[in-house]
Design a protein around this motif. Structure first.
Motif, PDB file in Angstrom:
ATOM      1  N   LYS A 174       5.082   6.228   1.092  1.00  0.00           N
ATOM      2  CA  LYS A 174       4.378   5.104   1.359  1.00  0.00           C
ATOM      3  C   LYS A 174       5.079   3.927   1.954  1.00  0.00           C
ATOM      4  O   LYS A 174       4.439   3.067   2.703  1.00  0.00           O
ATOM      5  CB  LYS A 174       3.373   4.925   0.198  1.00  0.00           C
ATOM      6  N   THR A 189       6.010   3.545   5.479  1.00  0.00           N
ATOM      7  CA  THR A 189       4.813   3.360   6.347  1.00  0.00           C
ATOM      8  C   THR A 189       4.763   1.632   6.692  1.00  0.00           C
ATOM      9  O   THR A 189       4.699   1.342   7.805  1.00  0.00           O
ATOM     10  CB  THR A 189       3.493   3.996   5.868  1.00  0.00           C
ATOM     11  N   ARG A 213       5.875  -0.389  10.094  1.00  0.00           N
ATOM     12  CA  ARG A 213       4.643  -1.359  10.535  1.00  0.00           C
ATOM     13  C   ARG A 213       5.254  -2.734  10.801  1.00  0.00           C
ATOM     14  O   ARG A 213       4.959  -3.496  11.926  1.00  0.00           O
ATOM     15  CB  ARG A 213       3.592  -1.301   9.673  1.00  0.00           C
ATOM     16  N   ARG A 243      -2.515  -2.218  -7.984  1.00  0.00           N
ATOM     17  CA  ARG A 243      -2.936  -2.684  -6.643  1.00  0.00           C
ATOM     18  C   ARG A 243      -4.316  -2.998  -6.594  1.00  0.00           C
ATOM     19  O   ARG A 243      -5.238  -2.725  -7.533  1.00  0.00           O
ATOM     20  CB  ARG A 243      -2.942  -1.368  -5.538  1.00  0.00           C
ATOM     21  N   HIS A 244      -4.631  -3.898  -5.597  1.00  0.00           N
ATOM     22  CA  HIS A 244      -6.109  -4.478  -5.527  1.00  0.00           C
ATOM     23  C   HIS A 244      -6.893  -5.342  -6.690  1.00  0.00           C
ATOM     24  O   HIS A 244      -7.941  -5.417  -6.612  1.00  0.00           O
ATOM     25  CB  HIS A 244      -6.785  -3.204  -5.033  1.00  0.00           C
ATOM     26  N   ASN A 290      -7.077 -10.813   1.690  1.00  0.00           N
ATOM     27  CA  ASN A 290      -7.887 -11.370   2.808  1.00  0.00           C
ATOM     28  C   ASN A 290      -8.002 -12.922   2.573  1.00  0.00           C
ATOM     29  O   ASN A 290      -8.447 -13.350   1.639  1.00  0.00           O
ATOM     30  CB  ASN A 290      -9.224 -10.816   3.076  1.00  0.00           C
ATOM     31  N   ASP A 320     -15.391  -3.337  -0.148  1.00  0.00           N
ATOM     32  CA  ASP A 320     -13.967  -2.988   0.063  1.00  0.00           C
ATOM     33  C   ASP A 320     -13.374  -2.665  -1.270  1.00  0.00           C
ATOM     34  O   ASP A 320     -12.158  -1.884  -1.243  1.00  0.00           O
ATOM     35  CB  ASP A 320     -13.279  -4.010   0.918  1.00  0.00           C
ATOM     36  N   ASN A 324     -10.841   0.578  -2.246  1.00  0.00           N
ATOM     37  CA  ASN A 324      -9.337   0.351  -2.819  1.00  0.00           C
ATOM     38  C   ASN A 324      -9.315   1.110  -4.071  1.00  0.00           C
ATOM     39  O   ASN A 324      -8.247   1.792  -4.415  1.00  0.00           O
ATOM     40  CB  ASN A 324      -9.414  -1.128  -3.451  1.00  0.00           C
ATOM     41  N   GLU A 340      -8.567   4.760  -2.968  1.00  0.00           N
ATOM     42  CA  GLU A 340      -6.901   4.847  -2.762  1.00  0.00           C
ATOM     43  C   GLU A 340      -6.412   5.104  -3.934  1.00  0.00           C
ATOM     44  O   GLU A 340      -5.690   5.999  -3.892  1.00  0.00           O
ATOM     45  CB  GLU A 340      -6.542   3.478  -2.049  1.00  0.00           C
ATOM     46  N   VAL A 349      -4.216   7.689   3.301  1.00  0.00           N
ATOM     47  CA  VAL A 349      -5.002   6.707   2.556  1.00  0.00           C
ATOM     48  C   VAL A 349      -4.637   5.135   2.683  1.00  0.00           C
ATOM     49  O   VAL A 349      -5.436   4.264   2.486  1.00  0.00           O
ATOM     50  CB  VAL A 349      -4.966   7.056   0.914  1.00  0.00           C
ATOM     51  N   THR A 350      -3.209   5.073   2.928  1.00  0.00           N
ATOM     52  CA  THR A 350      -2.634   3.654   3.336  1.00  0.00           C
ATOM     53  C   THR A 350      -3.480   3.135   4.494  1.00  0.00           C
ATOM     54  O   THR A 350      -3.914   1.869   4.458  1.00  0.00           O
ATOM     55  CB  THR A 350      -1.320   4.004   3.580  1.00  0.00           C
ATOM     56  N   ASP A 351      -3.533   4.107   5.688  1.00  0.00           N
ATOM     57  CA  ASP A 351      -4.213   3.363   6.637  1.00  0.00           C
ATOM     58  C   ASP A 351      -5.673   3.089   6.361  1.00  0.00           C
ATOM     59  O   ASP A 351      -6.275   2.074   7.087  1.00  0.00           O
ATOM     60  CB  ASP A 351      -4.034   4.511   7.904  1.00  0.00           C
ATOM     61  N   GLU A 381      -7.046   2.318   3.844  1.00  0.00           N
ATOM     62  CA  GLU A 381      -7.320   0.949   2.928  1.00  0.00           C
ATOM     63  C   GLU A 381      -6.983  -0.067   3.676  1.00  0.00           C
ATOM     64  O   GLU A 381      -7.943  -1.023   3.663  1.00  0.00           O
ATOM     65  CB  GLU A 381      -6.343   1.129   1.752  1.00  0.00           C
ATOM     66  N   ARG A 382      -6.084   0.139   4.750  1.00  0.00           N
ATOM     67  CA  ARG A 382      -5.917  -1.244   5.580  1.00  0.00           C
ATOM     68  C   ARG A 382      -7.227  -1.206   6.531  1.00  0.00           C
ATOM     69  O   ARG A 382      -7.484  -2.589   7.004  1.00  0.00           O
ATOM     70  CB  ARG A 382      -4.294  -0.971   6.255  1.00  0.00           C
ATOM     71  N   ASP A 416      -9.525  -3.550   4.729  1.00  0.00           N
ATOM     72  CA  ASP A 416      -9.237  -4.807   4.574  1.00  0.00           C
ATOM     73  C   ASP A 416      -9.517  -5.484   5.940  1.00  0.00           C
ATOM     74  O   ASP A 416      -9.940  -6.710   6.153  1.00  0.00           O
ATOM     75  CB  ASP A 416      -7.530  -4.893   4.628  1.00  0.00           C
ATOM     76  N   VAL A 418     -13.072  -6.416   6.185  1.00  0.00           N
ATOM     77  CA  VAL A 418     -13.308  -7.501   5.171  1.00  0.00           C
ATOM     78  C   VAL A 418     -12.895  -8.882   6.439  1.00  0.00           C
ATOM     79  O   VAL A 418     -13.685  -9.807   6.327  1.00  0.00           O
ATOM     80  CB  VAL A 418     -12.458  -7.501   4.058  1.00  0.00           C
ATOM     81  N   ARG A 476      -6.527  -3.096  15.997  1.00  0.00           N
ATOM     82  CA  ARG A 476      -5.487  -2.614  15.080  1.00  0.00           C
ATOM     83  C   ARG A 476      -6.291  -1.512  14.276  1.00  0.00           C
ATOM     84  O   ARG A 476      -5.748  -0.458  13.946  1.00  0.00           O
ATOM     85  CB  ARG A 476      -5.699  -3.789  13.764  1.00  0.00           C
TER      86      ARG A 476
END
Lengths: 230, 230
Positions: free
Chosen positions: A90, A93, A97, A219-220, A225, B54, B58, B61, B92-94, B96-97, B100, B103, B197
């Motif tokens: 992870k 990734t 980016r 996390r989270h 944001n 959101d 999370n 994820e 899942v990382t994508d 989750e993003r 975000d 949001v 994005r």
């Protein structure tokens, strides 16, 4: 029970994985620094080097993913080793980016280098330094499995967000003042946004390191944001 | 050789993983749609629902990550199953993003809802529709292991980039025209950037699906960085 030979081979695999991740991290840090130098010193050839340098980062991502899958298939790691490998999968990734974001900054720098500078840059290099420190610290925390260091990264993210917002509002002011500033200020706004995003990726990495070390997912709990200017 | 029981339990694990990923995907798609409705219909309470929605993304994820690690530890999957799990960890990382980013769009919508609209939105909802389609298609490609569908996603990304650039330049025009437009046009610019994005994240997912199905890595043959307006 695994043989000593297997243990040694496994440890060599893990060491190689950590080294590759550090190499990828170092490359990514260099790209951020170079993209900022390309902006500050109006160095367009350097901006172009960033774009080509990002290919190395992308190659490393594919290599590390392969290494992780190979370790999972051959060594069937458990517990903390398993967490290390899945975290590495992870983390790359995020690093990849960050490389993309450095390229985006370099592309903006190229545009800006073709016109006179809007103003001396003060806060943008500060934001870049902060982002770079966060990336370094998050990776250090990963390779040394240091949850306390990872938590420092999480705490420091608020400074980046606050500085980004300051830059954003200042650039908005320049745009209001004179329509001739708009194009340049917009480009700088996106550069600042990219730097703030690099900080977010460092935060992602740090959160995963805390999980990896402590085995609990933090996390989270907080939002990444911003209420405005995000 | 694994027993029939183990095979069945393994298949149930994989099915559950796919279902959770689809649930996460559906939630993320709903957040994008809602954030755009919050903008188009000036619906601030809906924008606030996006922020709270959101949290569900999370939570999913973390659940999916745990499920992947559990499968890796207990079932020690090989070959295509291993690729499925490691791909899920990265996808899942994508997702989750993307949550975000929805949001972020909702936050901008809240700001914009407090002032008169700059102009009727035409291209932004088009960009949002394209982005949403890309996310849906990339996830379909993942759950049905359909590399051809994933490649359609990769091809379509250029349309998003082109539309984003058109919107960016149009908004720049509004800003030049009247300084009273600057704040709103900047907010819309960031919304457009967030949608572009989201499309990039769909592309990431699609690239991983092609790898998962074909076993060859096609990531990074093309740059995801726009020459300008990015």
């Amino acid at each position: 029970m695994p043989s000593v030979h297997t243990d040694k081979a496994f440890e060599a695999d893990l060491r190689e994985l950590r080294e590759k991740l550090l190499a990828m991290g170092a490359k990514v840090e260099a790209l951020i620094a170079d993209s900022m130098r390309a902006l500050m010193e109006r160095d367009t050839p350097l901006a172009e080097e960033v774009t080509s340098g990002d290919k190395e980062v992308n190659r490393l991502e594919v290599e590390i993913d392969d290494a992780c899958r190979r370790i999972l298939a051959l060594r069937q790691p458990a517990a903390s080793d398993l967490r290390l490998i899945t975290t590495a999968l992870k983390i790359v990734t995020d690093l990849e980016r960050i490389g993309d974001l450095a390229v985006n900054i370099a592309e903006r720098a190229k545009d800006l280098n073709q016109v006179p500078p809007l103003k001396p840059y003060v806060d943008i290099p500060r934001l870049s330094d902060l982002a770079l420190q966060q990336v370094k610290k998050a990776l250090d925390a990963f390779v040394s499995s240091d949850a306390a260091k990872a938590e420092e990264v999480l705490k420091a993210d608020d400074h980046l967000d606050a500085l980004y917002l300051k830059i954003f509002n200042e650039l908005l002011g320049f745009m209001m003042e004179d329509s001739k500033n708009i194009r340049r200020a917009t480009a700088l706004m996106f550069i600042a946004k990219h730097l703030e995003r690099i900080g977010d990726h460092a935060t992602n990495v740090a959160e995963m390191v805390v999980y990896m070390v402590r085995g609990t997912d933090i996390r989270h709990p907080r939002s990444r944001n911003l209420p405005s200017g995000s």
